[in-house]
Design a protein around this motif. Structure first.
Motif, mmCIF file in Angstrom:
data_model
loop_
_atom_site.group_PDB
_atom_site.id
_atom_site.type_symbol
_atom_site.label_atom_id
_atom_site.label_comp_id
_atom_site.label_asym_id
_atom_site.label_seq_id
_atom_site.Cartn_x
_atom_site.Cartn_y
_atom_site.Cartn_z
ATOM 1 N N THR A 174 1.073 -1.588 -0.425
ATOM 2 C CA THR A 174 0.266 0.417 -0.202
ATOM 3 C C THR A 174 1.090 1.063 0.434
ATOM 4 O OG1 THR A 174 -1.820 -0.843 0.887
ATOM 5 C CG2 THR A 174 -1.906 1.708 1.417
ATOM 6 N N VAL A 175 1.013 2.161 -0.425
ATOM 7 C CA VAL A 175 1.684 3.362 -0.556
ATOM 8 C C VAL A 175 0.643 4.449 -1.084
ATOM 9 C CG1 VAL A 175 3.489 4.339 -2.228
ATOM 10 C CG2 VAL A 175 3.383 2.227 -2.201
ATOM 11 N N VAL A 176 0.813 5.415 -0.549
ATOM 12 C CA VAL A 176 -0.206 7.128 -0.840
ATOM 13 C C VAL A 176 0.806 7.957 -0.696
ATOM 14 C CG1 VAL A 176 -1.396 8.024 1.088
ATOM 15 C CG2 VAL A 176 -1.756 5.801 0.790
ATOM 16 N N ASP A 177 0.468 8.722 -1.728
ATOM 17 C CA ASP A 177 1.581 9.732 -2.361
ATOM 18 C C ASP A 177 2.795 9.779 -2.776
ATOM 19 O OD1 ASP A 177 -1.075 11.073 -2.436
ATOM 20 O OD2 ASP A 177 -1.674 12.100 -0.856
ATOM 21 N N GLY A 178 3.463 8.205 -2.704
ATOM 22 C CA GLY A 178 5.074 8.212 -2.828
ATOM 23 C C GLY A 178 5.644 8.358 -1.437
ATOM 24 N N GLY A 188 7.996 8.996 4.063
ATOM 25 C CA GLY A 188 9.879 9.943 3.744
ATOM 26 C C GLY A 188 10.395 9.824 2.413
ATOM 27 N N PRO A 189 11.384 9.684 2.125
ATOM 28 C CA PRO A 189 12.349 8.962 0.561
ATOM 29 C C PRO A 189 11.644 7.560 0.974
ATOM 30 C CG PRO A 189 13.772 10.631 1.980
ATOM 31 C CD PRO A 189 12.171 10.938 2.750
ATOM 32 N N GLY A 190 12.278 6.780 0.974
ATOM 33 C CA GLY A 190 11.921 5.329 0.990
ATOM 34 C C GLY A 190 11.073 5.259 0.465
ATOM 35 N N ALA A 191 9.822 5.373 0.562
ATOM 36 C CA ALA A 191 8.430 5.264 0.384
ATOM 37 C C ALA A 191 8.270 5.356 -1.290
ATOM 38 C CB ALA A 191 7.073 6.106 0.936
ATOM 39 N N TRP A 192 9.263 5.860 -1.502
ATOM 40 C CA TRP A 192 8.968 6.755 -3.290
ATOM 41 C C TRP A 192 9.795 4.723 -3.918
ATOM 42 C CZ3 TRP A 192 6.385 7.832 -6.564
ATOM 43 C CH2 TRP A 192 6.876 7.884 -8.081
ATOM 44 N N GLY A 193 10.611 4.365 -3.216
ATOM 45 C CA GLY A 193 11.235 2.812 -3.817
ATOM 46 C C GLY A 193 9.992 2.080 -3.732
ATOM 47 N N MET A 194 9.339 1.892 -3.312
ATOM 48 C CA MET A 194 8.332 1.334 -2.768
ATOM 49 C C MET A 194 7.070 0.928 -4.459
ATOM 50 S SD MET A 194 5.963 -0.423 0.237
ATOM 51 C CE MET A 194 7.678 -0.684 1.365
ATOM 52 N N ALA A 195 6.489 2.217 -3.897
ATOM 53 C CA ALA A 195 6.599 3.260 -5.547
ATOM 54 C C ALA A 195 6.476 2.243 -6.825
ATOM 55 C CB ALA A 195 6.121 4.799 -5.014
ATOM 56 N N SER A 196 8.212 2.814 -6.738
ATOM 57 C CA SER A 196 8.832 2.068 -8.280
ATOM 58 C C SER A 196 8.423 0.986 -8.026
ATOM 59 C CB SER A 196 10.548 3.130 -8.470
ATOM 60 O OG SER A 196 10.899 2.656 -9.004
ATOM 61 N N GLN A 204 7.681 14.956 6.109
ATOM 62 C CA GLN A 204 7.851 14.012 7.235
ATOM 63 C C GLN A 204 9.321 13.968 7.896
ATOM 64 O OE1 GLN A 204 5.135 11.676 5.590
ATOM 65 N NE2 GLN A 204 4.792 13.861 4.395
ATOM 66 N N PRO A 205 8.579 12.940 9.021
ATOM 67 C CA PRO A 205 9.412 13.160 10.401
ATOM 68 C C PRO A 205 10.254 12.292 9.897
ATOM 69 C CG PRO A 205 7.460 11.124 9.992
ATOM 70 C CD PRO A 205 7.620 12.670 8.653
ATOM 71 N N GLY A 206 11.055 11.695 9.123
ATOM 72 C CA GLY A 206 12.481 11.027 9.000
ATOM 73 C C GLY A 206 12.965 10.191 9.961
ATOM 74 N N GLY A 207 14.059 9.786 9.983
ATOM 75 C CA GLY A 207 14.246 8.811 10.661
ATOM 76 C C GLY A 207 15.772 8.252 10.665
ATOM 77 N N PRO A 208 16.461 7.831 11.284
ATOM 78 C CA PRO A 208 17.695 7.438 10.882
ATOM 79 C C PRO A 208 17.838 5.808 10.537
ATOM 80 C CG PRO A 208 17.027 6.295 13.798
ATOM 81 C CD PRO A 208 15.842 7.026 12.281
ATOM 82 N N GLY A 209 19.274 5.189 9.499
ATOM 83 C CA GLY A 209 19.416 4.161 9.021
ATOM 84 C C GLY A 209 19.490 4.181 7.646
ATOM 85 N N VAL A 210 19.636 3.223 6.758
ATOM 86 C CA VAL A 210 19.525 3.311 5.607
ATOM 87 C C VAL A 210 18.319 2.236 5.182
ATOM 88 C CG1 VAL A 210 20.490 2.745 3.424
ATOM 89 C CG2 VAL A 210 21.257 3.924 5.328
ATOM 90 N N VAL A 211 17.550 2.526 4.207
ATOM 91 C CA VAL A 211 16.305 1.630 3.229
ATOM 92 C C VAL A 211 16.396 1.378 1.947
ATOM 93 C CG1 VAL A 211 14.770 2.362 5.430
ATOM 94 C CG2 VAL A 211 14.346 2.869 2.737
ATOM 95 N N VAL A 212 16.399 -0.230 2.008
ATOM 96 C CA VAL A 212 16.117 -0.377 0.211
ATOM 97 C C VAL A 212 15.035 -1.693 0.005
ATOM 98 C CG1 VAL A 212 18.061 -1.252 -1.542
ATOM 99 C CG2 VAL A 212 18.628 -0.603 0.482
ATOM 100 N N ASN A 213 14.263 -0.652 -1.390
ATOM 101 C CA ASN A 213 12.849 -1.506 -1.186
ATOM 102 C C ASN A 213 13.804 -2.063 -2.550
ATOM 103 O OD1 ASN A 213 9.957 -0.509 -0.254
ATOM 104 N ND2 ASN A 213 11.278 1.083 -0.377
ATOM 105 N N TYR A 214 13.089 -3.779 -2.421
ATOM 106 C CA TYR A 214 13.744 -5.168 -4.132
ATOM 107 C C TYR A 214 12.847 -5.739 -4.000
ATOM 108 C CZ TYR A 214 15.131 -7.994 -0.832
ATOM 109 O OH TYR A 214 15.256 -8.785 0.524
ATOM 110 N N ASP A 215 12.424 -6.219 -5.150
ATOM 111 C CA ASP A 215 11.775 -7.248 -5.207
ATOM 112 C C ASP A 215 12.314 -8.343 -5.793
ATOM 113 O OD1 ASP A 215 12.346 -6.407 -7.866
ATOM 114 O OD2 ASP A 215 9.689 -6.015 -8.693
ATOM 115 N N ASP A 216 12.203 -9.350 -6.071
ATOM 116 C CA ASP A 216 12.474 -10.608 -6.742
ATOM 117 C C ASP A 216 11.155 -10.854 -7.792
ATOM 118 O OD1 ASP A 216 14.326 -12.693 -6.985
ATOM 119 O OD2 ASP A 216 13.354 -13.458 -5.175
ATOM 120 N N THR A 217 11.781 -11.892 -8.988
ATOM 121 C CA THR A 217 11.331 -11.601 -10.029
ATOM 122 C C THR A 217 11.433 -12.896 -10.862
ATOM 123 O OG1 THR A 217 10.013 -11.496 -12.237
ATOM 124 C CG2 THR A 217 12.858 -11.209 -11.634
#
Length: 547
Positions: free
Chosen positions: A288-292, A325-333, A362-375
């Motif tokens: 579920t992604v809202v507004d990126g 925050g920014p990492g949500a866009w990786g899921m939208a993509s 957006q509130p932001g937060g520490p660390g790094v996130v990477v969205n990925y998928d497997d096909t």
């Protein structure tokens, strides 16, 4: 009272009509497939009787197919599962493999998917919050580092092991590392659902949802009410579901009602009578992604058992991660990559980007996130590779939660080597199964693991559907990827890889709390299994890649 009786009768009639319609569709597909297989088999038998050289050609095809399988990059277990029937039935085996054995999509699908991935990769080069990650000193901590503006993306240096894992993910697809993203962990589906509804209510521009199962009930009706209302307010909405996964559960007039409300809807790999087993390639992703700006993923589907509104297989424990925050866009993509593949659209991703002002809010937060998928559209299991990458760099602990534990020999060897090297390895599986044959295969793998020192636990209150791994309390994966062949090689899957995010501590705490509700599988239990049950397990394990 009479009115209530009539309502109940009306509902019963509608349920029967729906069941009959779905049953008719399934029956028609099954009969068509069986007839095509029977005609093919009879034709092959008849021609081989009339012309002995046909049988010789079939044998040569089978030998060639076996040689191809043995020299392919497939897992040994998949090779074995196909080689046995081919050698037992050489007249049919090789030809049937050519029809049914391919794990990837059609050439057309693969080309369209590759094109969509290329567009997503280009888009993320200009996405806000994306990073270039470099190996740094072991004692450096990401929250203390200031990014340096170099080229398009800020550059940060982090622990070399984590940086290499990110580099591998980024080299495998249109996947980018993001920082300044708030991560919130939900240990139960009902908790996540409340947050999902809140996010949907706050949607300003667009919503994208993708689920393996959509089932009629309290959960869907609440979602439909919000989606139809938001569509009426001018919010763009996309909904995608897996046709086979949702077949017996989908609400009446599901697609019609959504389209009437102004929602775009697509089914993945629609069930039909064609002679193909590409129905194996299901869309098991959950988004579920809202507004990126806000994104959710994890184990929950759209069905009441996932939020414990109804009870199936005891208490249903599932988990979800929310990115803000920014990492949500990786899921939208990721969502629009498959949407464009299925629909044929060319989505203008840039037009859907959130503004800098919205991201800054957006509130932001520490660390790094990477969205990925497997096909299934390649020979690589990025799902397994990501798990393996984390485990191979473990220093003191690996915690895995999975509803299905069906590892290959390679995967088992990794667990065993870790445990024998002194790394604490703990695995939680369900105490009450949803599929008895998969549960049997899961339990058949316990002995080798337990004897090597792996701590295996079963969740006694019911079924645990969470799919996640935590390594050394600073790196984690959470998403839709089960620890079985089907998830690793046949399904579309997705996950979030995280390093030093705030959610990881909550995931670790929840793991410890869940252990307190589990029974540990000890040596006495695994060694007391009757021989006849072990023999049955052996057969199931041999052919588990084809299940």
């Amino acid at each position: 009272m009479v009115a209530n009786l009539e309502v109940r009768k009306g509902k019963a009639r509608n349920s029967w009509r729906r069941f009959a319609a779905i049953g008719g569709r399934v029956a028609l597909t099954a009969v068509a497939l069986i007839l095509q297989i029977v005609v093919f088999a009879l034709l092959l038998l008849r021609t081989s009787e009339m012309s002995p050289w046909i049988g010789t050609i079939s044998d040569l095809i089978s030998i060639g197919v076996v040689a191809f399988i043995l020299n392919s990059r497939m897992q040994v277990e998949y090779k074995l599962a196909w080689t046995i029937p081919i050698m037992l039935m050489p007249l049919f085996g090789g030809t049937f493999y050519l029809l049914f054995g391919a794990r990837t999509g059609s050439r057309r699908q693969m080309l369209r998917y590759s094109a969509a991935q290329d567009l997503a990769a280009i888009d993320q080069k200009s996405a806000a919050g994306a990073l270039t990650v470099l190996p740094g000193e072991l004692n450096e901590q990401l929250p203390e580092l200031e990014p340096v503006a170099t080229g398009r993306h800020p550059v940060v240096s982090i622990d070399p092991d984590a940086a290499r894992q990110i580099a591998y993910l980024e080299s495998s697809g249109p996947f980018r590392a993001y920082r300044d993203t708030e991560t919130t962990y939900y240990p139960l589906g009902e908790d996540a659902f409340v947050a999902m509804l809140e996010a949907l209510e706050n949607a300003k521009r667009w919503i994208a949802m993708e689920y393996f199962i959509v089932s009629d009930g309290k959960m869907w009706r609440a979602l439909f009410e919000v989606l139809s209302r938001k569509a009426g307010e001018g919010v763009q909405i996309w909904v995608m579901y897996d046709d086979l996964g949702s077949l017996w559960h989908l609400p009446d007039n599901f697609a019609k009602d959504l389209k009437r409300a102004g929602v775009r809807v697509q089914s993945f790999n629609k069930l039909g009578p064609g002679l193909t087993l590409r129905y194996n390639n299901r869309d098991h992703r959950k988004f579920t992604v809202v507004d990126g700006l806000v994104a959710f993923t994890g184990g929950i589907n759209i069905a009441d058992e996932y939020i414990n509104a109804i009870q199936r297989f005891g208490h249903w424990k599932d988990t979800t991660i929310r990115l803000r925050g920014p990492g949500a866009w990786g899921m939208a993509s990721l969502f629009f990559t498959i949407w464009d593949l299925v629909s044929g659209d060319r989505t203008d991703l840039a037009a859907l980007h959130p503004s800098e002002e919205e991201i800054d809010a957006q509130p932001g937060g520490p660390g790094v996130v990477v969205n990925y998928d497997d096909t299934p559209f390649d020979d690589l299991s990025l799902g397994w590779a990501a798990y393996r990458g984390m485990m191979s760099r473990a220093k003191f602990r690996v915690d895995l939660t999975t509803p299905y534990l069906v590892p290959t020999s390679e995967m088992t060897a990794v667990f065993v080597a870790l445990a024998q090297s002194g790394v604490q390895v703990r695995i939680i599986t369900p105490g009450i199964p949803d599929k008895s044959y998969v549960y049997s295969v899961t339990r058949s793998n316990y002995r080798q693991l337990v004897e090597a020192g792996v701590a295996v636990y079963e969740y006694t209150p019911g079924f645990i559907h969470a799919k996640q791994m935590i390594v050394d309390d600073d790196t984690a994966i959470i998403g839709t990827i089960n620890f079985d062949f089907r998830s690793f090689y046949l399904h579309q899957e997705n996950a979030v890889w995280m390093y030093q995010t705030s959610a990881i501590a909550d995931m670790s705490a929840d793991f410890e709390e869940t252990l307190a509700k589990c029974r540990r599988i000890d040596l006495a239990m695994v060694r007391s299994t009757p021989w006849w049950r072990r023999a049955g397990w052996l057969v199931l394990r041999t052919f588990s890649p084809l299940m």
